[in-house]
Design an enzyme around this catalytic site. Structure first.
Site, mmCIF file in Angstrom:
data_model
loop_
_atom_site.group_PDB
_atom_site.id
_atom_site.type_symbol
_atom_site.label_atom_id
_atom_site.label_comp_id
_atom_site.label_asym_id
_atom_site.label_seq_id
_atom_site.Cartn_x
_atom_site.Cartn_y
_atom_site.Cartn_z
ATOM 1 N N VAL A 74 91.686 13.506 -82.597
ATOM 2 C CA VAL A 74 92.337 12.425 -83.534
ATOM 3 C C VAL A 74 91.454 12.104 -84.037
ATOM 4 O O VAL A 74 89.813 11.461 -83.487
ATOM 5 C CB VAL A 74 92.440 11.150 -82.725
ATOM 6 N N ALA A 119 86.017 10.992 -83.935
ATOM 7 C CA ALA A 119 86.201 11.792 -84.016
ATOM 8 C C ALA A 119 86.611 11.912 -82.210
ATOM 9 O O ALA A 119 85.891 11.567 -81.576
ATOM 10 C CB ALA A 119 87.027 13.094 -84.710
ATOM 11 N N LYS A 120 88.078 12.394 -81.756
ATOM 12 C CA LYS A 120 88.143 12.753 -79.913
ATOM 13 C C LYS A 120 89.136 13.425 -79.908
ATOM 14 O O LYS A 120 90.292 13.890 -79.807
ATOM 15 C CB LYS A 120 88.412 11.319 -79.117
ATOM 16 N N GLY A 121 89.101 13.913 -78.610
ATOM 17 C CA GLY A 121 89.989 15.136 -78.186
ATOM 18 C C GLY A 121 89.979 14.702 -76.607
ATOM 19 O O GLY A 121 89.100 14.558 -76.560
#
Ligand code: NAD
Length: 430
Positions: A74, A119-121
């Site tokens: 994201v 962001a992040k995953g």
């Protein structure tokens, strides 16, 4: 035939403690937006993720079977610079959680004023059940799945829960193979031998240590002998405990996923680290008494450092917390419903987006060093980190005083104001 449900867990509608993590974070966002009198259009922009990617990740398992895992990435907001945020491998990963963490990264980068967005995953998996070869294949296929967003100028991952330097090396290698040349700046938290920064591994704990000292100084509390309890003895928790002990604090309790230990006279962190190396968990450590993770949070102490997972301090247990200061090493350890209880008890909370921002700050240093091709010594890294953390603590404190809020809403107000200011300057491409 393998039942696919045994690998891909159904999306969880809620996370720990029954609160949706995105809404928990956003309720604080809303409060800060109100304090700032944020205009309606910007409010809508900042309340939505820019981009959410979900990929399926086929992985050839060692026994010849093919499994399919689910991964998310994201990009929440990139107004201030490339998306920045870790990748976590955990069976509880959900798109909601990843989105909340990506938003957190947006505010966190803005709180410490570094030129990154958020962001992040995450990949839904239990890495303990995978072999190293399976983990590598999963990492590379996940990277290939999200490669269109990755890049030093667009989206720069880092380690998070259950990912480490080795995983970052695989991400960097996969990205570099696709781009036909080595691109070190595409991830941070890499091994030092291949473009990582000195001091990165300890950076989050070091940042937490620095803001703990600033909090005590602000409150007029004595550092020497201040009693600390740390929940989570992984990267963040163990480094925070180690550095605080070196500064004269006494660590009276610590825990990990298997449970906690306590000793009112103090735990020797170095000895504990050796025990953890040999035994993996703190359980059974002979120079302390066992205690549950729930009771650990309620121990009599001066500083509580929740450094494990989300929503461990809730409306249920907040009233029983005895710490004078909470330093949030983990992301989102306090449920929104607990904020008012803590405030009414006069507990000073150093919020996650400030307390654990040391990691992303040194990630920024790593990215700068990779792009410049010029590497700093550890003393320089630590000195620059200290400057940023002390300045950020002061900025948050000043903002909270300006608007008459607690530190958490002060941090959100500072961050939202900085992100909103860039949106106003850039104008809306709409
Ligand atoms: P880690 O995997 O190294 O350590 C996590 C620790 O928490 C382990 O000791 C684990 O046993 C323990 N734990 C797991 N479940 C638990 C439970 N239910 N109860 C008690 N303990 C439990 O992870 P980490 O890198 O230290 O990250 C911890 C938190 O800090 C996460 O919220 C992460 O997002 C956040 N964080 C990490 C960094 C970083 O640089 N590593 C930066 C910012 C924020």
């Amino acid at each position: 035939m393998t039942d696919i449900k045994s690998v891909i867990r159904p999306e969880k509608p809620v996370f720990f403690g029954g609160e949706n993590p995105f809404e928990a974070m956003m309720s604080r966002f809303d409060e800060a937006a109100k304090v700032l009198k944020l205009d309606g259009g910007l409010y809508k922009v900042l309340r939505n993720a820019e981009k959410q990617i979900t990929v399926s990740i086929p992985v050839l398992m060692d026994d010849g079977r093919t499994e399919v895992f689910i991964g998310h990435r994201v990009l929440y907001n990139t107004a201030r610079g490339p998306g920045k945020g870790g990748i976590r491998f955990d069976e509880h990963v959900t798109l909601d959680e990843v989105t909340a963490l990506a938003a957190w990264m947006t505010w966190k980068c803005a709180v410490v004023n570094i030129p990154f967005g958020g962001a992040k995953g995450g990949v839904v998996c239990d890495p303990l059940k995978l072999s190293v070869a399976e983990l590598e294949r999963l990492t590379r296929r996940y990277t290939a799945g999200i490669i269109s967003t990755l890049g030093p100028d667009s989206d720069v991952p880092a380690p998070d829960v259950n990912t480490n330097e080795r995983v970052m090396a695989w991400v960097m290698d996969t990205y570099s193979m696709h781009h036909l040349h080595t691109v070190t700046a595409v991830v941070t938290g890499k091994p030092v031998e291949m473009g990582g920064s000195l001091g990165r591994r300890e950076a989050t704990g070091r940042g937490a240590m620095i803001v703990t000292k600033e909090a005590l100084r602000h409150l007029g509390m004595e550092e020497k002998g201040a009693r600390v309890v740390v929940q989570g003895f992984g990267n963040v928790g163990s480094v925070t405990a180690d550095l605080l002990q070196k500064e004269g604090f006494i660590i009276v309790g610590a825990s990990d996923v298997q449970g906690g230990i306590q000793n009112p006279k103090g735990l020797d962190v170095q000895d504990l680290l050796e025990w953890r190396t040999k035994n993996r968990y703190l359980k059974g450590y002979p120079k302390a008494e066992p205690i549950s993770n729930e009771d650990l949070l309620e121990l009599d102490c001066d500083v509580l450092v929740p450094a494990a997972l989300e929503n461990v301090i809730t409306a249920d247990n907040a009233s029983r917390i005895k710490a004078r200061v909470i330093v949030e090493g983990a992301n989102g350890p306090t449920a929104a419903s607990a904020d008012k209880v803590l405030e009414s008890k006069g507990i000073f909370v150093v919020p996650d987006i400030l307390a654990n921002a040391g990691g992303v700050t040194v990630s920024y240093f790593e990215w700068v060093q990779d792009r410049a091709g010029y590497f700093w010594d550890e003393e320089t890294v630590n000195r620059r980190l200290t400057t940023i953390m002390m300045k950020s603590f002061k900025d948050v404190l000043d903002t909270s005083k300006k608007y008459g809020t607690n530190m958490r809403i002060g941090a959100y107000a500072l961050a939202i104001d900085r992100v909103a200011a860039v949106h106003r300057l850039r104008g809306m491409y709409a």
